[in-house]
Write an enzyme that holds these catalytic residues in place. Structure first.
Site, PDB file in Angstrom:
ATOM      1  N   LYS A  27     -42.846  37.926  -2.057  1.00 52.30           N
ATOM      2  CA  LYS A  27     -42.436  36.898  -1.093  1.00 52.30           C
ATOM      3  C   LYS A  27     -41.119  36.269  -1.519  1.00 52.30           C
ATOM      4  O   LYS A  27     -40.192  36.093  -0.719  1.00 52.30           O
ATOM      5  CB  LYS A  27     -43.513  35.810  -1.016  1.00 52.30           C
ATOM      6  N   ARG A 141     -45.064  18.020   2.681  1.00 54.18           N
ATOM      7  CA  ARG A 141     -44.488  18.643   1.472  1.00 54.18           C
ATOM      8  C   ARG A 141     -43.080  18.091   1.234  1.00 54.18           C
ATOM      9  O   ARG A 141     -42.324  17.840   2.169  1.00 54.18           O
ATOM     10  CB  ARG A 141     -44.479  20.172   1.623  1.00 54.18           C
ATOM     11  N   GLN A 189     -37.693  24.628  -5.669  1.00 53.16           N
ATOM     12  CA  GLN A 189     -37.062  25.203  -4.470  1.00 53.16           C
ATOM     13  C   GLN A 189     -35.896  24.357  -3.967  1.00 53.16           C
ATOM     14  O   GLN A 189     -35.025  24.861  -3.260  1.00 53.16           O
ATOM     15  CB  GLN A 189     -38.111  25.394  -3.372  1.00 53.16           C
ATOM     16  N   SER A 216     -41.338  25.638 -12.404  1.00 59.41           N
ATOM     17  CA  SER A 216     -41.039  26.980 -11.858  1.00 59.41           C
ATOM     18  C   SER A 216     -39.632  27.468 -12.198  1.00 59.41           C
ATOM     19  O   SER A 216     -38.939  28.026 -11.335  1.00 59.41           O
ATOM     20  CB  SER A 216     -41.225  26.986 -10.331  1.00 59.41           C
ATOM     21  N   GLU A 335     -47.703  28.833  -9.574  1.00 61.09           N
ATOM     22  CA  GLU A 335     -48.412  29.507  -8.478  1.00 61.09           C
ATOM     23  C   GLU A 335     -49.522  30.422  -8.991  1.00 61.09           C
ATOM     24  O   GLU A 335     -50.339  30.900  -8.208  1.00 61.09           O
ATOM     25  CB  GLU A 335     -47.431  30.253  -7.553  1.00 61.09           C
ATOM     26  N   HIS A 362     -48.424  21.473  -3.100  1.00 63.91           N
ATOM     27  CA  HIS A 362     -48.284  22.857  -2.613  1.00 63.91           C
ATOM     28  C   HIS A 362     -48.998  23.006  -1.261  1.00 63.91           C
ATOM     29  O   HIS A 362     -49.145  22.023  -0.527  1.00 63.91           O
ATOM     30  CB  HIS A 362     -48.825  23.818  -3.666  1.00 63.91           C
ATOM     31  N   ARG A 366     -53.756  21.536  -4.709  1.00 63.82           N
ATOM     32  CA  ARG A 366     -54.480  22.629  -5.359  1.00 63.82           C
ATOM     33  C   ARG A 366     -55.377  22.140  -6.492  1.00 63.82           C
ATOM     34  O   ARG A 366     -56.402  22.759  -6.775  1.00 63.82           O
ATOM     35  CB  ARG A 366     -53.494  23.672  -5.891  1.00 63.82           C
ATOM     36  N   ARG A 407     -53.818  31.203  -1.947  1.00 66.94           N
ATOM     37  CA  ARG A 407     -54.245  31.431  -3.346  1.00 66.94           C
ATOM     38  C   ARG A 407     -55.640  30.861  -3.622  1.00 66.94           C
ATOM     39  O   ARG A 407     -56.315  31.300  -4.545  1.00 66.94           O
ATOM     40  CB  ARG A 407     -53.188  30.907  -4.312  1.00 66.94           C
ATOM     41  N   LYS A 432     -50.479  34.475   4.701  1.00 67.66           N
ATOM     42  CA  LYS A 432     -49.227  33.789   4.332  1.00 67.66           C
ATOM     43  C   LYS A 432     -48.355  34.687   3.461  1.00 67.66           C
ATOM     44  O   LYS A 432     -47.127  34.720   3.622  1.00 67.66           O
ATOM     45  CB  LYS A 432     -49.555  32.482   3.591  1.00 67.66           C
TER      46      LYS A 432
HETATM   47  O1  LIG Z   1     -38.692  29.692  -5.058  1.00 69.59           O
HETATM   48  C1  LIG Z   1     -39.767  30.277  -4.859  1.00 69.59           C
HETATM   49  O2  LIG Z   1     -39.819  31.393  -4.319  1.00 69.59           O
HETATM   50  C2  LIG Z   1     -41.000  29.604  -5.289  1.00 69.59           C
HETATM   51  C3  LIG Z   1     -40.949  28.561  -6.181  1.00 69.59           C
HETATM   52  C4  LIG Z   1     -42.150  27.819  -6.634  1.00 69.59           C
HETATM   53  O3  LIG Z   1     -42.172  26.595  -5.934  1.00 69.59           O
HETATM   54  P1  LIG Z   1     -42.334  25.144  -6.652  1.00 69.59           P
HETATM   55  O4  LIG Z   1     -41.226  24.989  -7.609  1.00 69.59           O
HETATM   56  O5  LIG Z   1     -42.309  24.201  -5.498  1.00 69.59           O
HETATM   57  O6  LIG Z   1     -43.667  25.208  -7.349  1.00 69.59           O
HETATM   58  C5  LIG Z   1     -43.420  28.600  -6.353  1.00 69.59           C
HETATM   59  O7  LIG Z   1     -44.553  27.815  -6.608  1.00 69.59           O
HETATM   60  C6  LIG Z   1     -43.428  29.129  -4.937  1.00 69.59           C
HETATM   61  O8  LIG Z   1     -44.623  29.859  -4.683  1.00 69.59           O
HETATM   62  C7  LIG Z   1     -42.275  30.095  -4.728  1.00 69.59           C
HETATM   63  C1  LIG Z   2     -46.499  27.435  -3.656  1.00 62.49           C
HETATM   64  C2  LIG Z   2     -46.472  28.551  -2.929  1.00 62.49           C
HETATM   65  O1  LIG Z   2     -45.773  28.754  -1.782  1.00 62.49           O
HETATM   66  P1  LIG Z   2     -44.513  28.037  -1.096  1.00 62.49           P
HETATM   67  O2  LIG Z   2     -43.421  29.044  -1.119  1.00 62.49           O
HETATM   68  O3  LIG Z   2     -44.963  27.684   0.270  1.00 62.49           O
HETATM   69  O4  LIG Z   2     -44.163  26.814  -1.920  1.00 62.49           O
HETATM   70  C3  LIG Z   2     -47.268  29.737  -3.344  1.00 62.49           C
HETATM   71  O5  LIG Z   2     -47.067  30.812  -2.738  1.00 62.49           O
HETATM   72  O6  LIG Z   2     -48.115  29.633  -4.248  1.00 62.49           O
END
Ligand SMILES: O=C(O)C1=C[C@@H](OP(=O)(O)O)[C@@H](O)[C@H](O)C1
Ligand SMILES: C=C(OP(=O)(O)O)C(=O)O
Length: 452
Positions: A27, A141, A189, A216, A335, A362, A366, A407, A432
């Site tokens: 993803k 969020r 993100q 992350s 994640e 999230h 969670r 998840r 998703k």
């Molecule tokens: O940049 C990305 O692709 C992601 C960053 C993470 O987000 P967070 O930093 O909000 O946890 C992760 O948990 C999410 O599933 C995907």
């Molecule tokens: C936190 C997750 O997704 P998102 O990209 O929506 O933040 C996830 O896939 O575990």
């Protein structure tokens, strides 16, 4: 339409699983690949992209702003990293044709963090208003880091003072860019979002994270590596820059021919199946080098009792029949927490999962959801300020609620392998990121693809 009334009787494993499971594309790589290709100065390819709710929403959002994304069945044989032939690389692909970005447009973000954070900076480059909205949970969020930063960089954003969705970015055709400070402790993100579009801002972008610990970090490394592969100049703390500062120089991005890696976080439930049944699961095409957080499973599941081998067949995890508790900081790989919690509930000793307070924001909270659902099956989980303490207890069957969290659903399936009578509510929410989850799960249990 989500059907919350449907429950899926999670299949009980009749013995040790023994299967090879081909997991669809990442993803995180697919959605970064789409954004970078849309912002490039020439067309590009995404091969073996993930087709799931989150990535289809990303593609639709970009299309709404004028980007061409075409389904293709090409016969080209793109090389994969390391020069190895890519067996399915000539299969279905997306051809991305960048175009002038236009408003007015509407973007449905669903509950995709990547879409709600990565696309507003793209919209700031459009020549008109782009309206963003999504699922109810998307309104809760955090998005303030992106909204405040875009304003500081010269964009007009109308969020009704909420600091969250729904909102409209009034794109002016270009963005000044420059230096900005954000608190990204609630989501990495925010940083990735600003960097991904930053090369297209007039002055590039310099993002300085100020605030609590940044979660992350491997996902930020993924952003940086993919930007560099698209020709961007990126300075990072790891390349000798200041701590918590990332800089992308203004410039054109190249169109790439990108083969998307399998989603290693989606490989987790299948690897967990080998661990909890004392079986063996191979995930083909596990990358030798990757920034995906799922790569940490090799170490984590080894510490929890599995044996991992990475070779030309992929990653093979063999369960030893013992599952151990673990004391681990998951802040870099948050994640993975639901899947680790499921395994930990079946272990022979207590686990402490730390560093994941941000998981409360999230897809669902969670930490609360895992506590409630594992305890609902007779478990003993307590929430801490930044994680979970899991004391294994004999579990019983029951409904495992999933709160529209993919998840949670896969974690329930892992428990159901060894606990009779677990029913996973709304397993369709796995769409998703992994639409074929129930089919892949059944095939794994039937030993499809197992060695002869
Ligand atoms: O940049 C990305 O692709 C992601 C960053 C993470 O987000 P967070 O930093 O909000 O946890 C992760 O948990 C999410 O599933 C995907
Ligand atoms: C936190 C997750 O997704 P998102 O990209 O929506 O933040 C996830 O896939 O575990």
């Amino acid at each position: 339409m989500t059907d919350h009334t449907t429950v899926w009787p999670a299949p009980l494993a009749s013995g040790a699983v023994d299967a090879t499971v081909t997991v669809p594309g990442s993803k995180s790589v697919t959605n970064r690949g789409l954004v970078l290709a849309a912002l490039a100065s020439e067309p590009g390819w995404l091969r073996r992209p993930l087709r799931s709710r989150d990535t289809l929403l990303m593609a639709e959002g970009l299309r709404a702003m004028g980007v061409g994304i075409e389904e293709t069945v090409s016969s080209s044989s793109a090389p994969v990293a390391g020069g190895r032939a890519a067996p399915e690389a000539g299969g279905e692909a997306w051809r991305v044709i960048p175009a002038g970005l236009h408003g007015p447009a509407g973007v449905d973000v669903g509950n995709a963090g990547t879409v709600m954070r990565f696309l507003p900076p793209v919209a700031a480059l459009a020549d008109g208003p782009v309206h963003f909205d999504g699922d109810k949970r998307s309104h809760e969020r955090p998005l303030h880091g992106v909204i405040d930063a875009l304003r500081a960089l010269g964009a007009r954003v109308d969020d009704g003072g909420r600091g969250a969705l729904p909102l409209t970015v009034h794109g002016g055709g270009s963005l000044t860019g420059g230096a900005v400070e954000i608190d990204a402790s609630s989501s990495s993100q925010f940083v990735s979002a600003l960097l991904l579009s930053g090369a297209r801002f007039n002055q590039g972008v310099e993002v300085r994270h100020t605030g609590g610990p940044l979660p992350s970090i491997p996902h930020i490394r993924m952003t940086v590596e993919m930007l560099r592969a698209a020709g961007a100049q990126v300075d990072t703390p790891e390349s000798g820059g200041e701590p918590n500062v990332w800089r992308v120089t203004a410039g054109a991005l190249l169109g790439r021919d990108l083969v998307v890696e399998p989603d290693l976080s989606n490989a987790q439930p299948f690897l967990a199946a080998a661990l909890v049944t004392g079986g063996r699961v191979t995930i083909p095409d596990w990358p030798a080098h990757t920034t995906q957080p799922g790569d940490a499973l090799r170490e984590i599941f080894t510490e929890m009792g599995g044996r991992c081998e990475l070779d030309e067949h992929g990653l093979t995890l063999t369960g030893t029949g013992r599952i151990h508790g673990i004391d681990v900081d998951l802040s870099e790989v948050g994640e993975l927490t639901p899947g680790i919690a499921a395994v930990a509930a079946l272990a022979d000793s207590e686990s402490r999962l730390r560093g994941v307070a941000h998981l409360r924001l999230h897809e669902t909270d969670r930490l609360a959801a895992l506590t409630k659902e594992i305890n609902g099956l007779g478990g003993d989980v307590t929430e801490t300020g930044d994680g979970l303490v899991i004391r294994p207890r004999p579990l019983r069957g029951g409904i495992f609620h999933t709160y529209e969290d993919h998840r949670l659903a896969t974690a329930g399936a892992v428990l159901g392998l060894v606990v009779e009578g677990v029913e996973v509510e709304n397993v369709a929410t796995t769409a998703k990121t992994l639409p074929d989850f129930p089919e892949l799960w059944s095939a794994m249990l039937e030993g499809d693809g197992a060695r002869g």
